[in-house]
Scaffold this motif. Structure first.
Motif, mmCIF file in Angstrom:
data_model
loop_
_atom_site.group_PDB
_atom_site.id
_atom_site.type_symbol
_atom_site.label_atom_id
_atom_site.label_comp_id
_atom_site.label_asym_id
_atom_site.label_seq_id
_atom_site.Cartn_x
_atom_site.Cartn_y
_atom_site.Cartn_z
ATOM 1 N N LEU A 1 0.486 -1.134 -0.267
ATOM 2 C CA LEU A 1 0.166 0.112 -0.518
ATOM 3 C C LEU A 1 1.309 1.352 -0.192
ATOM 4 C CD1 LEU A 1 -2.585 -1.413 2.555
ATOM 5 C CD2 LEU A 1 -2.864 -0.954 0.150
ATOM 6 N N ASN A 2 0.497 2.049 -0.145
ATOM 7 C CA ASN A 2 0.617 3.667 0.085
ATOM 8 C C ASN A 2 1.906 3.851 -1.102
ATOM 9 O OD1 ASN A 2 -0.530 5.341 1.700
ATOM 10 N ND2 ASN A 2 0.072 3.569 3.334
ATOM 11 N N THR A 3 2.080 3.160 -2.490
ATOM 12 C CA THR A 3 2.642 2.915 -2.869
ATOM 13 C C THR A 3 3.104 3.494 -4.165
ATOM 14 O OG1 THR A 3 4.182 0.926 -1.522
ATOM 15 C CG2 THR A 3 5.227 1.067 -4.469
ATOM 16 N N THR A 4 3.674 4.513 -5.262
ATOM 17 C CA THR A 4 3.255 4.722 -6.791
ATOM 18 C C THR A 4 3.934 4.117 -7.371
ATOM 19 O OG1 THR A 4 2.153 6.550 -5.560
ATOM 20 C CG2 THR A 4 2.816 6.998 -7.443
ATOM 21 N N VAL A 5 4.040 3.998 -8.458
ATOM 22 C CA VAL A 5 4.989 3.908 -9.486
ATOM 23 C C VAL A 5 5.322 4.625 -9.936
ATOM 24 C CG1 VAL A 5 5.233 2.511 -11.831
ATOM 25 C CG2 VAL A 5 3.956 1.043 -9.644
ATOM 26 N N LYS A 6 6.929 5.374 -10.293
ATOM 27 C CA LYS A 6 6.629 6.213 -10.947
ATOM 28 C C LYS A 6 7.260 6.170 -12.503
ATOM 29 C CE LYS A 6 7.620 9.020 -8.654
ATOM 30 N NZ LYS A 6 6.183 10.181 -8.383
ATOM 31 N N GLU A 7 8.219 4.906 -13.466
ATOM 32 C CA GLU A 7 8.129 4.502 -14.204
ATOM 33 C C GLU A 7 8.128 3.187 -14.620
ATOM 34 O OE1 GLU A 7 12.024 5.304 -17.148
ATOM 35 O OE2 GLU A 7 12.187 6.618 -14.820
ATOM 36 N N VAL A 8 8.015 2.245 -15.182
ATOM 37 C CA VAL A 8 8.133 1.183 -16.079
ATOM 38 C C VAL A 8 8.780 1.068 -16.958
ATOM 39 C CG1 VAL A 8 6.565 -0.788 -16.622
ATOM 40 C CG2 VAL A 8 6.020 0.249 -15.194
ATOM 41 N N ASP A 9 9.463 0.070 -17.536
ATOM 42 C CA ASP A 9 10.051 -0.519 -18.681
ATOM 43 C C ASP A 9 9.407 -1.401 -19.458
ATOM 44 O OD1 ASP A 9 12.321 -0.428 -21.080
ATOM 45 O OD2 ASP A 9 14.203 -0.119 -19.698
ATOM 46 N N PRO A 10 9.129 -1.556 -19.887
ATOM 47 C CA PRO A 10 8.606 -2.949 -21.146
ATOM 48 C C PRO A 10 9.458 -2.914 -21.467
ATOM 49 C CG PRO A 10 8.294 -0.676 -22.491
ATOM 50 C CD PRO A 10 8.911 -0.075 -20.520
ATOM 51 N N GLU A 11 10.937 -3.133 -22.147
ATOM 52 C CA GLU A 11 11.540 -3.959 -22.564
ATOM 53 C C GLU A 11 12.310 -4.960 -20.673
ATOM 54 O OE1 GLU A 11 12.057 -3.670 -25.600
ATOM 55 O OE2 GLU A 11 10.628 -2.521 -25.822
ATOM 56 N N THR A 12 12.834 -4.533 -19.886
ATOM 57 C CA THR A 12 13.850 -4.826 -19.214
ATOM 58 C C THR A 12 12.697 -5.648 -18.085
ATOM 59 O OG1 THR A 12 14.101 -3.141 -17.902
ATOM 60 C CG2 THR A 12 15.584 -3.754 -19.569
#
Length: 417
Positions: free
Chosen positions: A121-132
């Motif tokens: 909880l209380n966790t925000t995803v800031k960025e995702v790398d679709p390749e890795t």
């Protein structure tokens, strides 16, 4: 199996997490909210979604928690039935009932089947790398109510950020973006896509203790307006409404607004609204993905539920399609097929349902009295003169069956001190 990260702990995200864990995946769910408690609203779980929930061992519990839809149909604002059917008829045709329950009950049933510490909880995803499959996330406040998150040992060490949270990173073989209609992940994966569009209606939702007619669910159509009532277990009634108005309204006493719009409609609508608590009325503009995505994946990232195919509520299939997505994704991942196989299995079906739901929404938005009378006459005559054809209009949606590959039991957990 490998590591999977699920972004968003709504119904679709939780279903995906349960389904993947049952197939041996090490699953982490990131949820930006401080709790799993959803908004106060109800939900219709149709036959197709019940079949999907059966594959992860949740279907029977949901049936037991729910009120079964008895008589159901569409009415006019004066109460006259345009279409009327029964639970027995629907069950005989589609192999299961439509069950009605609070969204919170389904969320609780799903989260109870996750291994301890799965949801962060209380966790925000800031960025995702679709390749890795790399996921950068920031945690603010307590992560879980029951101890550290199991992925912590695999994440990079927390780095100083801006003093408000802890930023970390981990890599996964599969990233499931179930982050809602305004999905940041979708925007990053498909920057040229126009995103969600206003559907032309705003909606209200509310739960009312002791309301409704037991065993009778209905949706009433007027001039540009809709009001629906679903009786739930425990004496609750879930009510919803829409009106064809410009986006961006709201504010003030929304119960008073509902009484203004629907106070002269047929019983029990005025009495239900009179007994409602103003603070329990939720108002939201309805948006949908009118333009389909070119794919429901990119690299190691897949989109699920509203992030992939947000639709208007007119077919009652938003949550149901998210549940379908989840069990199909787990099946595909369990066979070793890549995310492209998930797109192949889901994109055409969900695109068609989004379009059909939008077309019904357009019909409910009609305001011209002559057009409304013609609409109502067509609906009634179609049902009376060709009942089999009318009843079969949803066969392709409700008659869906999930993939049949049996799930693997969860791997044994090492006791911790």
């Amino acid at each position: 199996m490998g590591r999977a990260v699920v972004i968003g702990a709504g119904i679709g995200g939780l279903t995906a997490a349960v389904a993947l864990q049952r197939r041996g995946w090490d699953v982490t769910v990131f949820e930006r909210a401080a709790s799993l408690e959803p908004v106060g609203s109800g939900l219709a779980v149709a036959a197709n979604a019940l079949k999907a929930l059966d594959t992860i061992g949740v279907g029977d519990e949901i049936r037991e928690l729910s009120a079964i839809q008895g008589e159901a149909g569409i009415r006019r604002a004066d109460g006259r039935w345009l279409v009327k059917t029964t639970e027995e008829a629907a069950s005989a045709r589609h192999g299961d009932s439509v069950v009605l329950l609070r969204r919170a009950d389904l969320v609780d049933a799903l989260s109870a089947r996750l291994e301890p510490g799965t949801v962060r909880l209380n966790t925000t995803v800031k960025e995702v790398d679709p390749e890795t499959g790399g996921v950068i996330f920031e945690t603010r406040g307590p992560e879980t109510a029951s101890g550290p998150h199991p992925a912590a040992d695999h994440a990079t060490a927390p780095e100083p950020h801006d003093g408000t949270g802890r930023e970390s990173q981990l890599e996964a073989e599969l990233v499931v973006a179930a982050d809602g209609i305004h999905s940041p992940v979708r925007a990053a994966l498909f920057p040229g896509h126009p995103g969600p569009r206003y559907a032309g209606v705003t909606s209200w939702r509310l739960l009312i203790p002791g309301g409704g007619v037991p065993g009778q669910a209905f949706e009433s159509w007027g001039e540009g307006k809709v009001f629906g009532v679903m009786p739930l277990a425990g004496g609750l009634a879930y009510c919803y409404a829409t009106d064809a108005v410009p986006a961006g309204g709201g504010g003030g006493d929304q119960r008073a607004e509902l009484l203004r719009l629907f106070g002269d409609w047929h019983a029990p609508i005025p009495a239900l609204l009179a007994s409602a608590s103003p603070e329990n009325v939720l108002r939201n503009d309805v948006h949908h993905l009118a333009t389909p995505l070119p794919a429901m994946h990119r690299g190691k990232v897949v989109l699920l539920g509203d992030a992939a195919h947000a639709m208007t509520p007119n077919m009652g299939q938003g949550a149901c399609q998210a549940i379908e997505d989840a069990v199909v994704l787990a099946h595909v991942a369990g066979t070793g097929a890549g995310p492209a196989a998930y797109t192949a299995a889901r994109l055409e079906r969900t695109t068609g349902i989004v379009a059909r739901s939008a077309s019904i929404c357009r019909v409910t938005r009609l305001r011209n009295p002559l057009a409304v009378r013609l609409r109502d006459a067509v609906v009634t005559l179609t049902w009376r003169l060709a009942p089999a054809r009318a009843a079969g209009a949803m066969d392709d949606v409700l008659g869906w069956t999930p993939p049949s590959t049996p799930a693997k039991p969860p791997a044994p957990q090492t006791p911790t001190s």
